[in-house]
Design a protein around this motif. Structure first.
Motif, short mmCIF file in Angstrom:
data_model
loop_
_atom_site.label_atom_id
_atom_site.label_comp_id
_atom_site.label_asym_id
_atom_site.label_seq_id
_atom_site.Cartn_x
_atom_site.Cartn_y
_atom_site.Cartn_z
N THR A 17 40.80 -5.78 87.91
CA THR A 17 40.79 -4.99 89.13
C THR A 17 39.40 -4.38 89.30
N GLN A 18 39.13 -3.93 90.48
CA GLN A 18 37.88 -3.26 90.82
C GLN A 18 36.67 -4.06 90.34
N ALA A 19 36.76 -5.39 90.42
CA ALA A 19 35.64 -6.23 90.02
C ALA A 19 34.48 -5.98 90.98
N ASP A 20 33.37 -5.57 90.44
CA ASP A 20 32.18 -5.24 91.23
C ASP A 20 31.02 -6.10 90.74
N PRO A 21 30.77 -7.23 91.43
CA PRO A 21 29.72 -8.13 90.96
C PRO A 21 28.32 -7.52 91.05
N VAL A 22 28.11 -6.57 91.93
CA VAL A 22 26.79 -5.93 92.04
C VAL A 22 26.55 -5.06 90.81
N ALA A 23 27.53 -4.25 90.44
CA ALA A 23 27.40 -3.40 89.25
C ALA A 23 27.64 -4.21 87.97
N GLY A 24 28.32 -5.34 88.09
CA GLY A 24 28.57 -6.19 86.94
C GLY A 24 29.70 -5.72 86.04
N ARG A 25 30.68 -5.03 86.61
CA ARG A 25 31.78 -4.54 85.76
C ARG A 25 33.13 -4.77 86.44
N GLY A 49 31.29 -15.24 80.78
CA GLY A 49 30.53 -16.47 80.69
C GLY A 49 30.31 -17.19 82.00
N GLU A 50 31.35 -17.28 82.82
CA GLU A 50 31.25 -18.04 84.06
C GLU A 50 30.91 -17.16 85.26
N ARG A 51 31.49 -15.98 85.32
CA ARG A 51 31.26 -15.10 86.48
C ARG A 51 30.09 -14.14 86.24
N ARG A 52 29.63 -14.07 84.99
CA ARG A 52 28.43 -13.32 84.59
C ARG A 52 28.55 -11.81 84.78
N TYR A 53 29.74 -11.29 84.60
CA TYR A 53 29.91 -9.84 84.57
C TYR A 53 29.34 -9.33 83.26
N GLN A 54 28.95 -8.07 83.23
CA GLN A 54 28.32 -7.50 82.05
C GLN A 54 29.21 -6.52 81.30
N LYS A 55 30.25 -6.01 81.96
CA LYS A 55 31.06 -5.01 81.27
C LYS A 55 32.50 -5.03 81.76
N ALA A 56 33.42 -4.92 80.80
CA ALA A 56 34.84 -4.74 81.08
C ALA A 56 35.23 -3.35 80.60
N GLN A 57 36.11 -2.72 81.34
CA GLN A 57 36.67 -1.44 80.91
C GLN A 57 38.18 -1.53 80.93
N ASP A 68 47.19 11.43 77.34
CA ASP A 68 45.77 11.14 77.46
C ASP A 68 45.59 9.65 77.74
N ASN A 69 44.51 9.34 78.43
CA ASN A 69 44.09 7.95 78.61
C ASN A 69 42.80 7.76 77.85
N LEU A 70 42.75 6.72 77.04
CA LEU A 70 41.53 6.38 76.32
C LEU A 70 40.79 5.31 77.11
N ILE A 71 39.48 5.45 77.19
CA ILE A 71 38.66 4.51 77.94
C ILE A 71 37.92 3.62 76.95
N PHE A 72 38.17 2.33 77.04
CA PHE A 72 37.47 1.35 76.21
C PHE A 72 36.49 0.58 77.07
N GLY A 73 35.33 0.29 76.52
CA GLY A 73 34.32 -0.50 77.20
C GLY A 73 33.90 -1.67 76.32
N LEU A 74 33.64 -2.80 76.95
CA LEU A 74 33.23 -4.01 76.25
C LEU A 74 32.15 -4.68 77.06
N THR A 75 30.96 -4.84 76.48
CA THR A 75 29.89 -5.55 77.17
C THR A 75 29.98 -7.04 76.86
N ALA A 76 29.34 -7.82 77.69
CA ALA A 76 29.30 -9.27 77.47
C ALA A 76 28.69 -9.57 76.10
N GLU A 77 27.62 -8.89 75.75
CA GLU A 77 26.96 -9.14 74.47
C GLU A 77 27.88 -8.81 73.29
#
Length: 158
Positions: A51-59, A89-97, A134-143
């Protein structure tokens, strides 16, 4: 997960987008809601979404759910690896949350296994079942994803 299984999943995710069952229509954005199915019986065991896929921000945000009776059988792992591999890999996003409730230890462990980092906590964020959670926020970069799963992903020059 055995290494052979991971290698097969990784090889598929590098070249193939998540498959859409007949009857579902492809969308023009990178926001997906996909069924996770049992290959042997064809029944739905869960779902995965972006959701909220933002190709400009890459997340983008990742959501994943498997019915309790189908948990701990590798469905979430394989679906997550496939979708993350495709988005990075294919869509070249940089970060998932991903947001995970504080009591959901299985999903927390799953996010860490994908290579994600705990980035924050939204205290008393949701109210249900008679109390605040509580909600925990996880982040994962492409690298981070590719480092954890053995692929280099797209090459960036610059």
């Amino acid at each position: 997960m055995p290494g052979g299984h991971r290698d097969r999943v990784r090889a598929r995710s590098a070249a193939t987008p998540p498959s859409l069952r007949a009857g579902l229509r492809a969308v023009e954005s990178d926001n997906f809601l996909l069924a996770i199915t049992d290959r042997q019986h064809g029944g739905m065991v869960g779902c995965i979404n972006t959701t909220q896929a933002d190709p400009v921000a890459g997340r983008f945000y990742l959501g994943l759910a498997v019915a309790p009776e189908h948990q701990r059988k590798g469905y979430a792992w394989e679906a997550g690896i496939l979708l993350l591999g495709y988005m990075f890999g294919e869509r070249r996003y940089q970060k998932a949350q991903a947001y995970v409730h504080d009591f959901n230890e299985v999903s927390q462990a799953g996010m860490l296994a994908f290579g994600a980092t705990l980035e924050g906590r939204l205290r008393r964020h949701d109210f249900f079942a008679g109390r605040y959670h509580d909600n925990l926020i996880f982040g994962l970069t492409a690298e981070e994803f590719f480092a954890a799963h053995g692929s280099t992903g797209p090459q960036v020059s610059g």
